[in-house]
Enzyme design. Structure first.
Site, PDB file in Angstrom:
ATOM      1  CE  LYS A 116     -24.133 -63.048  -9.591  1.00 40.03           C
ATOM      2  NZ  LYS A 116     -24.852 -63.197  -8.317  1.00 40.03           N
ATOM      3  CB  SER A 120     -23.770 -71.011   2.526  1.00 43.72           C
ATOM      4  OG  SER A 120     -23.636 -71.249   1.157  1.00 43.72           O
ATOM      5  CD  GLU A 142     -21.567 -64.939  -6.607  1.00 42.01           C
ATOM      6  OE1 GLU A 142     -22.425 -64.037  -6.601  1.00 42.01           O
ATOM      7  OE2 GLU A 142     -21.789 -66.075  -6.161  1.00 42.01           O
ATOM      8  NE  ARG A 152     -18.565 -72.584  -4.362  1.00 45.34           N
ATOM      9  CZ  ARG A 152     -19.365 -71.594  -4.714  1.00 45.34           C
ATOM     10  NH1 ARG A 152     -20.665 -71.744  -4.674  1.00 45.34           N
ATOM     11  NH2 ARG A 152     -18.860 -70.439  -5.121  1.00 45.34           N
ATOM     12  CG  ASN A 158     -21.648 -64.723  -2.950  1.00 44.88           C
ATOM     13  OD1 ASN A 158     -22.668 -64.765  -3.638  1.00 44.88           O
ATOM     14  ND2 ASN A 158     -20.553 -65.399  -3.247  1.00 44.88           N
ATOM     15  CE  LYS A 209     -21.613 -64.302 -13.521  1.00 40.90           C
ATOM     16  NZ  LYS A 209     -20.671 -64.092 -12.394  1.00 40.90           N
ATOM     17  CD  GLU A 237     -26.087 -63.283  -4.970  1.00 47.02           C
ATOM     18  OE1 GLU A 237     -25.293 -64.231  -4.896  1.00 47.02           O
ATOM     19  OE2 GLU A 237     -25.825 -62.223  -5.563  1.00 47.02           O
ATOM     20  N   GLY A 238     -27.573 -67.707  -5.333  1.00 45.10           N
ATOM     21  CA  GLY A 238     -27.911 -69.077  -4.946  1.00 45.10           C
ATOM     22  C   GLY A 238     -27.709 -70.113  -6.034  1.00 45.10           C
ATOM     23  NE  ARG A 244     -18.428 -68.279  -1.224  1.00 45.41           N
ATOM     24  CZ  ARG A 244     -19.653 -68.816  -1.415  1.00 45.41           C
ATOM     25  NH1 ARG A 244     -20.281 -69.402  -0.430  1.00 45.41           N
ATOM     26  NH2 ARG A 244     -20.223 -68.753  -2.591  1.00 45.41           N
TER      27      ARG A 244
HETATM   28  P1  ADP Z   1     -24.596 -67.037  -7.953  1.00 46.50           P
HETATM   29  O1  ADP Z   1     -24.702 -65.764  -7.181  1.00 46.50           O
HETATM   30  O2  ADP Z   1     -25.915 -67.580  -8.362  1.00 46.50           O
HETATM   31  O3  ADP Z   1     -23.731 -68.056  -7.268  1.00 46.50           O
HETATM   32  P2  ADP Z   1     -22.379 -66.742  -9.851  1.00 46.50           P
HETATM   33  O4  ADP Z   1     -21.993 -65.455 -10.458  1.00 46.50           O
HETATM   34  O5  ADP Z   1     -21.479 -67.261  -8.794  1.00 46.50           O
HETATM   35  O6  ADP Z   1     -23.896 -66.635  -9.337  1.00 46.50           O
HETATM   36  O7  ADP Z   1     -22.496 -67.829 -10.996  1.00 46.50           O
HETATM   37  C1  ADP Z   1     -22.790 -69.180 -10.726  1.00 46.50           C
HETATM   38  C2  ADP Z   1     -21.702 -70.092 -11.256  1.00 46.50           C
HETATM   39  O8  ADP Z   1     -21.492 -69.849 -12.638  1.00 46.50           O
HETATM   40  C3  ADP Z   1     -20.329 -69.910 -10.624  1.00 46.50           C
HETATM   41  O9  ADP Z   1     -20.206 -70.656  -9.432  1.00 46.50           O
HETATM   42  C4  ADP Z   1     -19.401 -70.397 -11.712  1.00 46.50           C
HETATM   43  O10 ADP Z   1     -19.272 -71.807 -11.697  1.00 46.50           O
HETATM   44  C5  ADP Z   1     -20.130 -69.986 -12.976  1.00 46.50           C
HETATM   45  N1  ADP Z   1     -19.616 -68.684 -13.427  1.00 46.50           N
HETATM   46  C6  ADP Z   1     -20.125 -67.473 -13.151  1.00 46.50           C
HETATM   47  N2  ADP Z   1     -19.407 -66.489 -13.726  1.00 46.50           N
HETATM   48  C7  ADP Z   1     -18.393 -67.104 -14.384  1.00 46.50           C
HETATM   49  C8  ADP Z   1     -17.291 -66.645 -15.190  1.00 46.50           C
HETATM   50  N3  ADP Z   1     -17.118 -65.352 -15.452  1.00 46.50           N
HETATM   51  N4  ADP Z   1     -16.454 -67.583 -15.699  1.00 46.50           N
HETATM   52  C9  ADP Z   1     -16.639 -68.898 -15.471  1.00 46.50           C
HETATM   53  N5  ADP Z   1     -17.653 -69.392 -14.725  1.00 46.50           N
HETATM   54  C10 ADP Z   1     -18.525 -68.512 -14.196  1.00 46.50           C
HETATM   55 MG    MG Z   2     -23.762 -65.344  -5.333  1.00 46.61          MG
HETATM   56 MG    MG Z   3     -21.741 -67.926  -6.877  1.00 45.86          MG
END
Ligand code: ADP
Ligand code: MG
Ligand code: MG
Length: 514
Positions: free
Chosen positions: A341, A160, A153, A490, A155, A403, A407-408, A134
């Site tokens: 990441k 999910s 990101e 979401r 995945n 970051k 994950e999660g 995803r």
């Molecule tokens: P995970 O793998 O834990 O889901 P993410 O990289 O998706 O990690 O980060 C979690 C959340 O943080 C995202 O769903 C988003 O809401 C916020 N986020 C992450 N990176 C960004 C970004 N570059 N700009 C804005 N929001 C971000």
């Molecule tokens: Mg993720």
């Molecule tokens: Mg995420």
């Protein structure tokens, strides 16, 4: 679309209308399986001893507007992204160079890499790998220009919500198509005119990937031959089970493939690899059917993506056991690692070797450029340089997120907290984190969310789009099946930094394209 139109969205509801809509959605959710198990904290001690309770998944009352250009671009790029991550996964040497830099600062990544090395030493017996991916995005807005698609990101493990997201689309579409004046219809709004959320075939796409792997596995490698099955490896006490059941039901009913669910803590009890069989088939003995045995064609991990799931060395032994088997893994350890990441940051590097073009050699350069356009600026923190400058300066830190390789949801550090956080950990550990520029998803519409404890929240929101893809590839990176389809929206309160639904930050939503 202008801000003024957003300011009138969603149409207002009287208190009585909102209560009626909330009740309708609560009932619809349970009737149709748009549900989750309640969080343990929401259950008074001893009242759900038999785990019979379910509640609505967190969901918005209205679909959210999302720019059509961004949605179409995300869909158009998904099979390209699928192939990119398959190609990266096959380049063990390159992946190893990036990962090895994390090993001394990240035990979890180190243990995953060790798992790979252990199986490599013995030799892998399964040349095929399956990805159910995803790719997550936001529509990024800079004043005066049209919104552009930026990736949050990518995945590669346990992606999910394909199952529940398709249901949210159905819920909102039913509400939108209900004739005016009918008890459950929305109040009128010009965005609703001849507009319903796009089709969402996430369940068909994801199950299609699993079915392709199951078929590609071929005949039983056991003597005598055993019946074949797909195994969903899940977390014990999983709350998002109905999302997973949407996929297994489709596999069973449409593809006629037997599917079993196995909590990760039962792997070593209920599966084995006969030591006398050099093909290493993974044999599953369903505990509820003594004496029966199935050969697992495909192991689908909806577990083992977070360090706290590996409670003891037994879990790592179980992961090695799955990895060395002949079952097709979704994902392999290497494919899981390709979703770090750090890999996304290295791909996005504007200077130095052009890794993206190397991985995509043979692709149309225009497509490579479009993919690159989806990258937000990301920085390495391993040594003094631009990344450290931006992260340690309180003013520039405000525009960034930090970051780790996790994950999660719930793992990132945001904005003003970045400088102090970095100074609180040893400098030698900084390289385990990447700094990413925040995407700016404006203009903001409002929406109303029904949380899974029944709370109703209204406010300005930010939406994150996920697009699903699946690819089955061989050890050379050649795709046997490469498909995209289905999406997730979401939505969270504008002031919330994090984004996960399961982690409790956002609600499932659907899309009104504009
Ligand atoms: P995970 O793998 O834990 O889901 P993410 O990289 O998706 O990690 O980060 C979690 C959340 O943080 C995202 O769903 C988003 O809401 C916020 N986020 C992450 N990176 C960004 C970004 N570059 N700009 C804005 N929001 C971000
Ligand atoms: Mg993720
Ligand atoms: Mg995420």
């Amino acid at each position: 679309m202008t801000d003024s139109i957003f300011s009138e969205y969603p149409p207002g509801l009287s208190q009585a209308q909102q209560e009626y809509l909330v009740t309708t959605i609560k009932d619809w959710a349970i009737q149709n399986g748009l549900a989750v198990r309640p969080p343990p904290a929401a259950i008074p001690d001893g009242t759900d001893l038999h785990r019979v309770l379910a509640t609505n998944a967190p969901v918005t009352l209205f679909p959210s507007p999302f720019p059509a250009v961004c949605f179409e671009e995300a869909k158009a790029l998904q099979t390209v992204y699928n192939q990119l991550y398959a190609t990266i996964t096959c380049n063990e040497e390159w992946l190893g160079r990036v990962i090895e830099d994390l090993i001394d600062v990240d035990d979890f990544v180190a243990n995953l890499w060790k798992t790979h090395l252990e199986v490599k030493k013995e030799g892998y017996v399964q040349p095929l790998s399956l990805g159910l991916f995803r790719s997550d995005y936001m529509a990024h807005v800079t004043p005066g220009s049209t919104p552009s698609l930026k990736q949050v990101e990518f995945n590669t493990i346990s992606s999910s919500f394909g199952g529940l997201s398709a249901l949210v689309r159905t819920l909102h579409a039913e509400l939108l198509m209900s004739p005016p004046g009918f008890p459950i219809s929305y109040p009128p709004h010009h965005l609703f005119e001849s507009n319903i959320p796009p089709e969402n075939n996430a369940v068909e796409t994801l199950s299609g990937g699993l079915a392709a792997a199951h078929t590609a596995y071929g005949m039983s490698k056991s003597t005598p031959a055993l019946p074949l099955c797909v195994l969903f490896v899940v977390q014990d006490g999983e709350r998002n089970i109905f999302d997973q059941l949407a996929l297994s039901k489709h596999l069973t009913q449409v593809h006629k493939i037997p599917v079993f669910r196995l909590p990760s803590n039962r792997i070593l009890n209920d599966t084995l690899i006969p030591s006398s069989n050099s093909s290493r088939p993974l044999i599953y003995h369903p505990p509820h059917s003594p004496g029966s045995a199935f050969e697992v064609t495909t192991v689908y991990l909806r577990a083992y993506y977070a360090p706290d799931e590996y409670k003891s060395s037994k879990d790592w032994t179980a992961r090695v056991h799955l990895e060395r088997s002949a079952a097709i893994k979704c994902p392999t350890v290497l494919n899981q690692l390709s979703g770090c990441k750090k890999i996304q940051q290295v791909l996005a590097e504007p200077t130095g070797p052009d890794h993206l073009s190397s991985f995509m050699s043979g692709s149309d350069p225009a497509v490579v450029a479009r993919l690159r356009e989806t990258f937000a600026p990301q920085y390495d923190l391993s040594s003094d340089g631009r990344g450290r400058e931006l992260a340690l300066n309180p003013e520039t830190a405000m525009k960034h997120v930090l970051k780790p390789q996790r994950e999660g949801g719930g793992n990132n550090i945001y904005k003003s907290e970045i400088p102090d956080f970095l100074r609180s950990i040893p400098e030698k550990d900084w390289k385990g984190w990447v700094l990413m520029e925040l995407i700016n998803p404006a203009p903001n519409a409002e929406n109303v969310a029904l949380r899974n404890d029944g709370e109703v929240l209204r406010g300005k929101v930010i939406s994150e789009l996920g697009v699903y893809g699946t690819i089955l590839w061989d050890s050379t990176g050649k795709a046997l099946h490469n498909d995209q389809g289905g999406w997730l929206l979401r939505t969270k309160g504008q002031e919330v930094n994090e984004g996960g639904v399961a982690a409790g930050f956002s609600s499932l939503d659907s899309i009104l394209l504009y």
